[in-house]
Scaffold this motif. Structure first.
Motif, short mmCIF file in Angstrom:
data_model
loop_
_atom_site.label_atom_id
_atom_site.label_comp_id
_atom_site.label_asym_id
_atom_site.label_seq_id
_atom_site.Cartn_x
_atom_site.Cartn_y
_atom_site.Cartn_z
N PHE A 1 39.36 -54.95 91.47
CA PHE A 1 38.47 -54.92 92.62
C PHE A 1 39.06 -54.10 93.77
O PHE A 1 38.36 -53.30 94.41
CB PHE A 1 38.14 -56.33 93.12
N VAL A 2 40.33 -54.29 94.06
CA VAL A 2 40.96 -53.55 95.14
C VAL A 2 40.94 -52.06 94.83
O VAL A 2 40.62 -51.23 95.69
CB VAL A 2 42.39 -54.06 95.41
N ASP A 3 41.25 -51.69 93.58
CA ASP A 3 41.20 -50.28 93.20
C ASP A 3 39.80 -49.70 93.43
O ASP A 3 39.66 -48.58 93.92
CB ASP A 3 41.58 -50.09 91.73
N TRP A 4 38.78 -50.47 93.07
CA TRP A 4 37.42 -49.99 93.22
C TRP A 4 37.02 -49.85 94.69
O TRP A 4 36.55 -48.82 95.14
CB TRP A 4 36.44 -50.92 92.50
N THR B 1 27.52 -52.88 93.34
CA THR B 1 28.39 -53.15 94.49
C THR B 1 28.36 -54.60 94.94
O THR B 1 29.41 -55.23 95.08
CB THR B 1 28.03 -52.22 95.66
N MET B 2 27.19 -55.15 95.19
CA MET B 2 27.12 -56.51 95.72
C MET B 2 27.62 -57.55 94.70
O MET B 2 28.39 -58.43 95.07
CB MET B 2 25.71 -56.86 96.20
N PRO B 3 27.23 -57.47 93.42
CA PRO B 3 27.81 -58.43 92.46
C PRO B 3 29.34 -58.31 92.37
O PRO B 3 30.04 -59.31 92.26
CB PRO B 3 27.16 -58.07 91.13
N ALA B 4 29.85 -57.08 92.45
CA ALA B 4 31.31 -56.89 92.41
C ALA B 4 31.96 -57.49 93.65
O ALA B 4 33.01 -58.13 93.56
CB ALA B 4 31.65 -55.41 92.28
N TRP B 5 31.34 -57.29 94.82
CA TRP B 5 31.89 -57.85 96.06
C TRP B 5 31.90 -59.37 95.99
O TRP B 5 32.86 -60.03 96.39
CB TRP B 5 31.10 -57.36 97.26
N THR B 6 30.83 -59.94 95.46
CA THR B 6 30.74 -61.40 95.30
C THR B 6 31.84 -61.89 94.36
O THR B 6 32.53 -62.87 94.64
CB THR B 6 29.35 -61.80 94.77
N SER B 7 32.02 -61.20 93.24
CA SER B 7 33.08 -61.58 92.29
C SER B 7 34.46 -61.43 92.91
O SER B 7 35.35 -62.24 92.66
CB SER B 7 32.97 -60.74 91.02
#
Length: 163
Positions: free
Chosen positions: A128-131, A142-148
């Motif tokens: 996640f940090v890399d992304w 983007t939003m599902p990844a931010w939530t995860s």
């Protein structure tokens, strides 16, 4: 979680060697090292913990259902490890872990399960940090990844830690 080898900036694998230093003593615990991790390593050395073929990512996304049953796919993270490597991803239900012991005779290690779960969270955190540190757009992922990402941080905050 995949066993991701450390890599140099140009993509070459980093050679892993035992850490040796002027202050190192046999059996000493490096400062800041998780006591649970130390127990897992010492227990594995002491009891010669059996290693088995492990998948590395046995989550539902890697299962394909056919008319003849389920198939585990995506074997790029296969490795020889203690069973807890896969068990840590599959369940934390005590009844299911007891059933696993009854079927296999393997007495699971709570420390190894905890260590592999922590490892999974940390690998997710790195992804996640890399992304998110790279330029990115607000797309459907983007939003599902931010939530995860936030759920991963929360999970890491509530992990039990030894003193």
């Amino acid at each position: 979680m995949p066993d991701r080898p450390a890599r140099t900036e140009d993509g070459r694998p980093v050679e892993r060697r035992p850490v040796r230093g002027a202050g190192a003593q046999a059996g000493a615990r490096p400062r800041g090292c998780d006591p649970g991790a130390v127990r897992v390593v010492r227990a594995a050395r002491g009891r010669r913990a059996a290693v088995v073929v492990t998948h590395g990512e046995p989550h539902p996304g890697n299962l394909i259902r056919t008319t003849t049953g389920f198939y585990l796919v995506d074997w790029d993270t296969v490795g020889m490890a203690v069973p807890e490597r896969d068990l840590s991803v599959l369940t934390d239900d005590p009844a299911e872990l007891t059933r696993y012991r009854e079927l296999t005779g393997h007495e699971r290690s709570a420390d190894a399960l905890r260590l592999y779960r922590l490892r999974w969270y940390l690998y997710d955190l790195v992804d996640f940090v890399d992304w998110f540190r790279e330029p990115h757009t607000d797309d459907p992922d983007t939003m599902p990844a931010w939530t995860s990402f936030r759920e991963t941080l929360t999970a890491l905050q509530v992990q039990p830690h030894d003193a």
